[in-house]
Design a protein around this motif. Structure first.
Motif, PDB file in Angstrom:
ATOM      1  N   MET A   1       0.934  -1.131  -0.197  1.00  0.00           N
ATOM      2  CA  MET A   1      -0.103  -0.047  -0.029  1.00  0.00           C
ATOM      3  C   MET A   1       0.923   1.174  -0.263  1.00  0.00           C
ATOM      4  SD  MET A   1      -2.898   1.467   2.926  1.00  0.00           S
ATOM      5  CE  MET A   1      -3.278  -0.049   3.434  1.00  0.00           C
ATOM      6  N   ILE A   2       0.629   2.267  -0.823  1.00  0.00           N
ATOM      7  CA  ILE A   2       1.377   3.530  -1.032  1.00  0.00           C
ATOM      8  C   ILE A   2       0.528   4.678  -0.286  1.00  0.00           C
ATOM      9  CG2 ILE A   2       2.352   5.145  -2.438  1.00  0.00           C
ATOM     10  CD1 ILE A   2       3.784   2.478  -2.502  1.00  0.00           C
ATOM     11  N   LEU A   3       0.874   5.402   0.316  1.00  0.00           N
ATOM     12  CA  LEU A   3       0.131   6.460   0.977  1.00  0.00           C
ATOM     13  C   LEU A   3       1.174   7.678   0.894  1.00  0.00           C
ATOM     14  CD1 LEU A   3       0.581   6.833   4.856  1.00  0.00           C
ATOM     15  CD2 LEU A   3       1.143   4.535   3.796  1.00  0.00           C
ATOM     16  N   VAL A   4       0.679   8.796   0.959  1.00  0.00           N
ATOM     17  CA  VAL A   4       1.336  10.076   0.841  1.00  0.00           C
ATOM     18  C   VAL A   4       1.140  10.893   2.205  1.00  0.00           C
ATOM     19  CG1 VAL A   4       1.721  12.135  -0.684  1.00  0.00           C
ATOM     20  CG2 VAL A   4       1.018  10.183  -1.824  1.00  0.00           C
ATOM     21  N   VAL A   5       2.359  11.186   2.726  1.00  0.00           N
ATOM     22  CA  VAL A   5       2.320  11.892   4.062  1.00  0.00           C
ATOM     23  C   VAL A   5       2.901  13.190   4.045  1.00  0.00           C
ATOM     24  CG1 VAL A   5       2.929  11.783   6.501  1.00  0.00           C
ATOM     25  CG2 VAL A   5       2.431   9.681   5.478  1.00  0.00           C
TER      26      VAL A   5
END
Length: 137
Positions: A1-5
């Motif tokens: 899973m890729i997320l952007v923080v």
């Protein structure tokens, strides 16, 4: 899973700050279904059966979306489930405010953004550009 923080892309398996980890756990741990959800299997963490504080529950009901088609109404349910799952951030004093945005951005794409306003005035944004694939992948 890729997320952007805060604008930086990262994998869930990468080291992350405590707040981001708490949000990921809150969203992707299955909460017991509500009585009006009427799922075949209510799922959820067994520990919610015996909370140390009354009505204290862990996780979200995002898993309920797996049984649905992605329509223009799906983001409304996703926003509801995410808002419920992250309500503890304000009630426990971790954040002053939490804003949730959920949008259908394609035929099979659901975008989710969580903006956390901390008590010290700083903010943290956590985005999932393709939440639908994570739920149904």
């Amino acid at each position: 899973m890729i997320l952007v923080v805060n604008g930086a892309e990262q994998k869930v398996s990468d080291p992350m700050d405590a707040l981001t980890r708490a949000v990921v756990i809150s969203l992707f741990t299955w909460r017991h279904a509500e009585t009006d959800d009427s799922p075949e299997d209510p799922n959820g963490w067994w520990g919610d059966t015996y909370p140390t504080q009354q009505n204290d529950r862990i996780g979200s009901r995002l898993y309920l979306l797996k049984r649905q088609k992605l329509t223009n109404k799906t983001p409304l349910k996703a926003r509801e489930y995410v808002t419920q799952a992250l309500a503890w951030l304000t009630s426990d004093g971790v954040a002053a405010r939490v804003d949730v945005t959920a949008e259908r951005t394609g035929l099979s794409t659901l975008y989710l953004a969580v903006m956390i306003y901390r008590n010290d005035g700083t903010t943290q944004e956590i985005r999932f550009n393709d939440l639908w694939s994570e739920l149904n992948g």
